[in-house]
Design a protein around this motif. Structure first.
Motif, PDB file in Angstrom:
ATOM      1  N   ASP A 203       0.860  -1.185   0.000  1.00  0.00           N
ATOM      2  CA  ASP A 203       0.000   0.000   0.000  1.00  0.00           C
ATOM      3  C   ASP A 203       0.891   1.228   0.000  1.00  0.00           C
ATOM      4  OD1 ASP A 203      -2.787  -0.662  -0.044  1.00  0.00           O
ATOM      5  OD2 ASP A 203      -2.528  -1.605   1.910  1.00  0.00           O
TER       6      ASP A 203
ATOM      7  N   PRO B 137      -3.804   0.991  -8.254  1.00  0.00           N
ATOM      8  CA  PRO B 137      -4.892   0.755  -7.276  1.00  0.00           C
ATOM      9  C   PRO B 137      -4.403   0.604  -5.840  1.00  0.00           C
ATOM     10  CG  PRO B 137      -5.129  -0.685  -9.189  1.00  0.00           C
ATOM     11  CD  PRO B 137      -3.775  -0.080  -9.265  1.00  0.00           C
ATOM     12  N   ARG B 138      -3.087   0.436  -5.652  1.00  0.00           N
ATOM     13  CA  ARG B 138      -2.549   0.325  -4.302  1.00  0.00           C
ATOM     14  C   ARG B 138      -2.169   1.682  -3.725  1.00  0.00           C
ATOM     15  NH1 ARG B 138      -4.838  -3.745  -3.060  1.00  0.00           N
ATOM     16  NH2 ARG B 138      -3.637  -3.592  -1.105  1.00  0.00           N
TER      17      ARG B 138
ATOM     18  N   TYR C 233      -3.265   5.316  -2.371  1.00  0.00           N
ATOM     19  CA  TYR C 233      -4.491   5.853  -1.774  1.00  0.00           C
ATOM     20  C   TYR C 233      -4.239   7.220  -1.140  1.00  0.00           C
ATOM     21  CZ  TYR C 233      -2.528   4.549   2.770  1.00  0.00           C
ATOM     22  OH  TYR C 233      -1.725   4.445   3.879  1.00  0.00           O
TER      23      TYR C 233
ATOM     24  N   ARG D  29      -9.906   5.493   3.036  1.00  0.00           N
ATOM     25  CA  ARG D  29      -8.937   5.459   1.940  1.00  0.00           C
ATOM     26  C   ARG D  29      -9.642   5.553   0.591  1.00  0.00           C
ATOM     27  NH1 ARG D  29      -4.325   0.961   3.614  1.00  0.00           N
ATOM     28  NH2 ARG D  29      -3.511   2.110   5.431  1.00  0.00           N
TER      29      ARG D  29
ATOM     30  N   ARG E 231      -8.829   5.053  -3.306  1.00  0.00           N
ATOM     31  CA  ARG E 231      -7.830   4.442  -4.174  1.00  0.00           C
ATOM     32  C   ARG E 231      -7.753   5.140  -5.529  1.00  0.00           C
ATOM     33  NH1 ARG E 231      -4.540   0.738  -1.452  1.00  0.00           N
ATOM     34  NH2 ARG E 231      -5.786  -0.275   0.183  1.00  0.00           N
ATOM     35  N   GLN E 232      -6.541   5.088  -6.122  1.00  0.00           N
ATOM     36  CA  GLN E 232      -6.351   5.588  -7.483  1.00  0.00           C
ATOM     37  C   GLN E 232      -6.950   4.596  -8.485  1.00  0.00           C
ATOM     38  OE1 GLN E 232      -4.691   8.503  -8.634  1.00  0.00           O
ATOM     39  NE2 GLN E 232      -4.885   9.128  -6.495  1.00  0.00           N
ATOM     40  N   LYS E 233      -7.340   5.096  -9.622  1.00  0.00           N
ATOM     41  CA  LYS E 233      -7.831   4.241 -10.702  1.00  0.00           C
ATOM     42  C   LYS E 233      -6.761   4.129 -11.798  1.00  0.00           C
ATOM     43  CE  LYS E 233     -12.747   5.207 -10.016  1.00  0.00           C
ATOM     44  NZ  LYS E 233     -14.004   5.707 -10.648  1.00  0.00           N
TER      45      LYS E 233
END
Length: 434
Positions: free
Chosen positions: A14, A76-77, A79, A89, A91-93
């Motif tokens: 993460d 996606p990891r 945040y 949290r 998350r990014q796409k």
């Protein structure tokens, strides 16, 4: 490491995105952290990503799609935290736009101007370093920045492998053994710049293709550029980008017919600057090729002005007219190649221990028996139709009368028609005759 292994690795990670960092910086740090933990650094050079293989001791070309897949696992990891009392949290796409931006960032941050700068050769059992006027086997190291290696073991104080010795006897004659040793030393040793084209000429079934493919076995498949037509294929920046950039060997396994457009191939062998441009791109870049070139043909390829500069760039090996019988070698070509491939480590170990001056002499077409010069001069006239015309159709005369140029050119064209060759332009013919 497979794509599944990469995905499993990043599932346990993460990454917190702070106000002082960017997504691209976090991805860069994540890629470097994995590289450090797994001893597989990532570099970017000459338009390609290169991932270090600790088992082989050199960097292997890594497709952009592989790097994009890795980035899509990292994004996606990443945040950010929202909410003061109960932070959650976000998350990014992994969007294509973010992946593209991150790729550009990595190209900049991991970029190297040059690789393969060290005098070193990676073998399976270690890296060979040139120290104290001789080769010494040491440990693999990513700091060598090698992009190719020999996937066989180095053999100390190796002798000529018996099957290779027998192959040379039956395909070339043992008088050529030392020249072939020098050719393999030249192809394996990074100290020699690309100064000649290894030209193998002989009838079908005499071993020229086996020799060419044995030279190919020295390199990984992704480091070989294969040209199926002729020298003209390299006369565009796009083709240079496809077939030359990042390659260690340019192979022309069946060179036939009249060859023109020699500009790029001449630059390959004299340290000249080549221009490359990726397809559908307007960005060009210049570089100097430091790999090797090998070509095969059943006869000397016809080309303009061969006597001026081309033949001195050809290191021509000539097979016997017919391969000799052998009780040691299989008649099947595939089985023969496999047998010789099994000796590649010993063959290159023996070749690399050849004295440097002897290799340099061979590259200058000098050998004690004079075989290289004899073959080169013999093929020089065959490659140049104007020279054939002068040698075969003109005789010395005491007369001061100069023959009509049109008459000479017509006679020259008739000779070319008879030989099945392409006549050069009239202006070039007149210039050569003078």
């Amino acid at each position: 490491m497979t794509s599944k292994d990469v995905a499993e690795y990043y599932k346990t990670q993460d990454y917190h995105l702070h106000d002082t960092t960017t997504v691209e910086q976090i991805v860069e740090a994540a890629v470097k952290m994995r590289a450090e933990e797994q001893s597989c650094p990532l570099n970017y050079c000459k338009g390609s990503f290169w991932r270090y293989d600790p088992d082989l001791g050199y960097y292997k070309r890594t497709c952009h799609s592989i790097i994009q897949l890795e980035i899509s696992e990292i994004l996606p990891r990443i945040y950010t935290e929202s909410g003061a009392r109960e932070p959650r949290r976000i998350r990014q796409k992994a969007t294509s736009q973010k992946i593209k931006a991150t790729i550009s960032w990595l190209e900049t941050r991991l970029g190297l101007q040059e690789m393969d700068a060290n005098t070193a050769i990676a073998f399976k059992n270690g890296t060979l370093y040139f120290r104290n006027i001789c080769w010494e086997l040491g440990e693999h190291s990513p700091s060598n920045n090698l992009t190719y290696g020999i996937e066989a073991d180095w053999v100390e104080d190796a002798d000529c492998p018996p099957m290779f010795n027998e192959f040379v006897r039956t395909s070339y004659g043992l008088a050529w053994l030392n020249m072939l040793r020098g050719v393999f030393a030249y192809h394996a040793d990074p100290r020699y710049g690309c100064s000649v084209i290894t030209m193998i000429i002989g009838n079908s079934g005499t071993g020229k293709g086996v020799t060419e493919r044995l030279l190919e076995k020295m390199y990984s498949k992704e480091s070989i550029g294969v040209i199926t037509s002729g020298f003209r294929d390299l006369n565009s920046p796009e083709k240079v980008s496809q077939l030359v950039v990042g390659k260690r060997l340019i192979a022309l396994p069946d060179l036939q017919g009249h060859q023109d457009g020699l500009g790029a191939i001449l630059s390959l062998t004299d340290g000249g600057i080549l221009t490359a441009r990726a397809l559908y791109s307007n960005i060009t870049r210049q570089f100097v090729f430091d790999g090797r070139v090998v070509a095969c043909s059943t006869q000397a390829p016809a080309m303009d002005n061969a006597g001026v500069g081309m033949t001195r760039r050809l290191l021509t090996l000539k097979t016997l007219d017919r391969r000799l019988e052998s009780g040691l070698l299989p008649s099947d070509g595939v089985a023969l190649e496999m047998m010789l491939h099994n000796e590649i480590g010993a063959l290159l170990s023996w070749s690399l221990q050849m004295p440097e001056q002897e290799v340099k002499d061979i590259l200058k077409l000098k050998d004690p028996a004079g075989l290289l010069q004899e073959v080169s001069l013999g093929y020089e006239s065959q490659m140049d139709s104007v020279r054939i015309f002068i040698d075969c159709s003109l005789v010395p005369s005491e007369s001061t009368c100069v023959p009509d140029t049109d008459y000479l050119y017509k006679a020259y064209k008739l000779l070319c028609m008879h030989l099945g060759d392409k006549a050069c332009h009239r202006d070039n013919f007149v210039k050569r005759m003078r």
